[in-house]
Design a protein around this motif. Structure first.
Motif, PDB file in Angstrom:
ATOM      1  N   ALA A  11      -6.425  -2.027 -18.374  1.00  0.00           N
ATOM      2  CA  ALA A  11      -5.671  -3.319 -19.573  1.00  0.00           C
ATOM      3  C   ALA A  11      -6.029  -2.767 -20.716  1.00  0.00           C
ATOM      4  N   GLN A  14      -4.590   0.903 -20.970  1.00  0.00           N
ATOM      5  CA  GLN A  14      -2.725   0.676 -21.427  1.00  0.00           C
ATOM      6  C   GLN A  14      -2.497  -0.315 -22.632  1.00  0.00           C
ATOM      7  N   ALA A  15      -3.274  -1.610 -23.287  1.00  0.00           N
ATOM      8  CA  ALA A  15      -3.250  -1.305 -24.550  1.00  0.00           C
ATOM      9  C   ALA A  15      -3.251  -0.647 -25.522  1.00  0.00           C
ATOM     10  N   GLU A  38       5.992  -8.154 -32.344  1.00  0.00           N
ATOM     11  CA  GLU A  38       4.680  -8.784 -32.326  1.00  0.00           C
ATOM     12  C   GLU A  38       4.655  -9.515 -30.940  1.00  0.00           C
ATOM     13  N   THR A  39       5.316  -8.499 -30.027  1.00  0.00           N
ATOM     14  CA  THR A  39       4.449  -9.277 -28.807  1.00  0.00           C
ATOM     15  C   THR A  39       4.562  -8.200 -27.712  1.00  0.00           C
ATOM     16  N   VAL A  41       2.438  -5.056 -27.185  1.00  0.00           N
ATOM     17  CA  VAL A  41       1.052  -5.058 -26.535  1.00  0.00           C
ATOM     18  C   VAL A  41       0.880  -5.626 -25.571  1.00  0.00           C
ATOM     19  N   GLU A  42       0.782  -7.276 -26.092  1.00  0.00           N
ATOM     20  CA  GLU A  42       0.112  -8.094 -25.407  1.00  0.00           C
ATOM     21  C   GLU A  42       1.421  -8.677 -23.897  1.00  0.00           C
ATOM     22  N   GLN A  43       2.216  -8.265 -23.950  1.00  0.00           N
ATOM     23  CA  GLN A  43       3.261  -8.530 -23.093  1.00  0.00           C
ATOM     24  C   GLN A  43       2.667  -7.726 -21.481  1.00  0.00           C
ATOM     25  N   LYS A  45      -0.023  -5.973 -21.747  1.00  0.00           N
ATOM     26  CA  LYS A  45      -1.155  -6.045 -20.885  1.00  0.00           C
ATOM     27  C   LYS A  45      -0.992  -6.959 -19.653  1.00  0.00           C
ATOM     28  N   ALA A  46       0.039  -7.961 -20.572  1.00  0.00           N
ATOM     29  CA  ALA A  46      -0.253  -9.315 -18.924  1.00  0.00           C
ATOM     30  C   ALA A  46       0.783  -8.894 -17.949  1.00  0.00           C
ATOM     31  N   ASN A  47       1.695  -7.730 -17.922  1.00  0.00           N
ATOM     32  CA  ASN A  47       2.269  -7.106 -17.011  1.00  0.00           C
ATOM     33  C   ASN A  47       1.388  -6.153 -15.944  1.00  0.00           C
TER      34      ASN A  47
END
Length: 73
Positions: A11, A14-15, A38-39, A41-43, A45-47
């Motif tokens: 994780a 990937q980030a 804004e979203t 990196v977090e998306q 990471k969530a994937n």
């Protein structure tokens, strides 16, 4: 414990890669693929975490082998 460490390392890497890619992408390119600055990196990471979870579920649903027969072909 090693599985949690591996997941954290994947994780984090990937980030880091997503942040690096974000530097070279325009707002229009991000919008085309359905992200914002804004979203992104977090998306991503969530994937990745969702893919790891799916792989764990798939592996846990595999037919368990009898330990007495492992390697006896």
């Amino acid at each position: 414990m090693l599985k949690r460490l591996f997941r954290a390392m994947v994780a984090a890497r990937q980030a880091s890669a997503a942040m690096h890619a974000l530097q070279y992408m325009s707002d229009q390119q991000l919008e085309d693929i359905g992200f914002t600055r804004e979203t992104f990196v977090e998306q991503i990471k969530a994937n990745v975490l969702a893919e790891l979870d799916a792989a764990d579920v798939e592996k846990s649903q595999a037919v368990p082998a009898n330990p007495n027969l492992v390697g006896a072909v």
